[in-house]
Design an enzyme around this catalytic site. Structure first.
Site, PDB file in Angstrom:
ATOM      1  N   GLY A  38       2.586   4.499   0.312  1.00 38.86           N
ATOM      2  CA  GLY A  38       2.848   5.485  -0.515  1.00 38.86           C
ATOM      3  C   GLY A  38       2.250   7.004  -0.088  1.00 38.86           C
ATOM      4  O   GLY A  38       1.955   7.661  -0.950  1.00 38.86           O
ATOM      5  N   SER A  51       1.555   1.976   6.299  1.00 37.57           N
ATOM      6  CA  SER A  51       1.728   3.332   5.780  1.00 37.57           C
ATOM      7  C   SER A  51       0.358   4.109   5.286  1.00 37.57           C
ATOM      8  O   SER A  51      -0.609   4.023   6.068  1.00 37.57           O
ATOM      9  CB  SER A  51       3.116   3.397   4.938  1.00 37.57           C
ATOM     10  OG  SER A  51       3.386   4.738   5.033  1.00 37.57           O
TER      11      SER A  51
END
Length: 563
Positions: free
Chosen positions: A159, A244
């Site tokens: 995120g 991520s």
């Protein structure tokens, strides 16, 4: 009424007693085991037993950050009694709309699956409410106080630095616990402005503000180390891994002195952090937010008083003024250098590192399957113009078309976007680790080629494979029985490799029965890369032609100045 004689009475009583004994025995056989109790450094907690694994959710590792807003976190205050930690409770304040409670929306008109706050398409829903009281972690362990020294797999969510939570069954650690007798910990922490807005030049109380979210992770690692024995874990075998933004946070911790010694292996999944934000850039972002909050021009005690008077929602709204630009700050207090620039940090050169990306990483370059060769350059330019540097979109399309003549225009556009934007940081980190003779033999690289439900090996597709949770993620992975069977077979290998890596610091493990071909360490000559596909294999310098073309451009990381 018929009289009951003594013999009848004894017979009836005997049958009743026998029946009661049978019911009692049957009840004992199916009786749910008592809730597990663990004693942490702050007090006792109760969890739940699920599939033979002790599970503790939303365990506090720090105090409510409303009390330490823009400051370093503080370990939790000790409590009396037993704190119930059976369900997910809160997540950090997000920049996207809340996705907790209520049914998940249907697929969008474009056909895209709804995503979690971490950006995972079709993922199980996020659970919990947004709150500054968010310093919670989840523990999955096969045993308590059994004097075993299991490796710890500590996961940081994606995120970017803006959104996300581990409050989702996608990150459930029970299957990893069963597969390898390990302890799994997943961590929530402060995000966006709450975790990364630099105010250190405006008030001494906020000297740590630009890296508060990173300090949350450091505090969580201290908690794991302090409580390892209680959860049957080894405090000296802690793997940090993340996808991520979670991988980027791992990379940043590798250059953070206060984190040294708190972890012993690293794995990053599509998550790189070459540079941090400079004080100049970070201060400019803070000024934009403070103006929106009505705090522009305030310093010292006046600024502290104003910030303390704001609600969580007001700060969230202010944080949206700079969108996705939040990053750790090179503040010379917590972070003294760019994480991987100009080289890999010597601070962590002896720590093993595994790095990977997916084949079709970025969705920044979108286009239909009917895209023509004439349309491809425009799609590339719209999607990744700032990353191309001196290379024109037409030149990139021509070069990639030549590198792989089997590509369609749509595939070329996606490949260009991936190579210039998303894959570049991973290559750079691996190359800089490989340039150091100490870290080179401790570095491994993978490429995820297995395709998901959308027909691409896209960003996030490797998460359910590493967690061995394919059944939870079929909307992401796909539902065709043969495809699911192949996915589960690959997940068994990938998750076992992760466990071996956590256990001994080498993905090859120390066993010949892992189902994995030998995985050489990454070097600048061969660039050996594990290809995660139906039958895993090693390939030297995969997509080498694409790599060479992309290296004509200077790497640019979002949130940092253009080179």
């Amino acid at each position: 009424m018929k009289r009951i004689n003594r013999r009848t009475l004894l017979q009836v009583s005997g049958m009743a007693a026998a029946s009661l004994a049978l019911r009692t025995k049957a009840w004992a056989a199916i009786q749910v085991p008592p809730d597990p109790i663990a004693t942490t450094s702050a007090g006792k907690i109760s969890g739940v037993m699920e599939d033979g694994i002790n599970v503790f959710r939303s365990v506090p590792y720090g105090v409510d950050t409303a009390k330490t807003r823009f400051r370093a976190p503080i370990a939790p205050t000790a409590w009396s009694g037993v704190k119930e930690c059976a369900v997910f409770t809160t997540m950090a304040p997000q920049l996207v709309a809340a996705r907790a409670s209520g049914p998940r929306p249907a697929a969008s008109p474009t056909g895209n699956l709804p995503t979690s706050s971490s950006g995972v398409p079709g993922a199980p829903r996020d659970v919990g409410v947004q709150s500054e009281d968010c310093l919670h972690l989840n523990v999955f362990t096969p045993g308590l106080r059994d004097k075993k020294k299991r490796p710890v797999l500590c996961y940081f969510h994606g995120g970017a630095y803006n959104n996300g939570t581990v409050n989702s069954d996608l990150y459930d650690g029970k299957r990893l616990c069963h597969r390898g007798d390990v302890v799994v910990v997943t961590v929530n922490h402060r995000l966006n402005a709450f975790g990364y807005m630099y105010l250190g030049d405006l008030a001494p109380e906020y000297k740590d503000s630009g890296n508060a979210g990173q300090l949350d992770l450091v505090l969580a690692l201290h908690w794991i180390k302090d409580n390892a024995a209680e959860f049957g874990a080894d405090a000296d075998r802690i793997l940090i891994f993340g996808q991520s933004g979670g991988g980027a946070k791992c990379a940043a911790l590798m250059a953070t002195p206060v984190a040294k010694g708190l972890f012993h292996r690293v794995m990053t999944m599509s998550g790189q952090q070459i540079k941090g934000a400079s004080i100049e850039i970070a201060s400019g972002r803070a000024a934009t937010v403070l103006d929106k909050l009505g705090a522009g021009g305030l310093k010292g005690k006046d600024l502290v008083a104003k910030i303390d008077s704001l609600t969580m929602e007001q700060i969230q709204d202010g944080a949206r003024a700079v969108s996705s630009d939040w990053l750790p700050v090179v503040d010379d207090v917590i972070l003294f250098r760019n994480p991987f620039d100009p080289d890999a940090p010597k601070l962590s050169e002896t720590v093993p590192m595994m790095l990977g990306n997916t084949h079709d990483e970025t969705g920044a370059v979108n286009g239909p399957a009917s895209m023509t060769w004439e349309q491809a350059p425009d799609a590339v330019d719209r999607g990744v113009h700032e990353y191309l540097g001196p290379v024109t979109a037409q030149e990139a399309v021509d070069a990639f078309r030549k590198a792989d003549p089997t590509y369609t225009p749509q595939q070329v556009a996606r490949a260009v976007g991936t190579a210039f934007r998303a894959w570049a940081g991973q290559r750079m980190e691996a190359e800089r680790r490989a340039a150091n003779p100490v870290s080179q033999p401790r570095t491994w690289v993978y490429q995820m080629n297995f395709k998901g439900a959308d027909g691409w090996a896209t960003h996030t597709i490797d998460i359910p494979f590493m967690f061995d949770n394919i059944a939870i993620a079929q909307r992401q992975v796909g539902s065709d029985p043969q495809h699911v069977a192949e996915a589960n077979a690959l997940a068994a290998i990938m998750s076992q490799t992760l466990i071996e890596y956590a256990r001994v610091g080498n993905p090859n493990g120390d066993s010949k029965d892992t189902g994995l071909p030998h995985w050489p360490a990454y070097d600048l000559k061969n660039r050996a890369t594990m290809m995660w596909e139906t039958k895993p294999r090693v390939e030297n310098d995969p997509r080498g032609g694409e790599r060479v073309e992309a290296e004509k451009s200077h790497y640019h990381q979002a949130g940092t100045p253009l080179p």
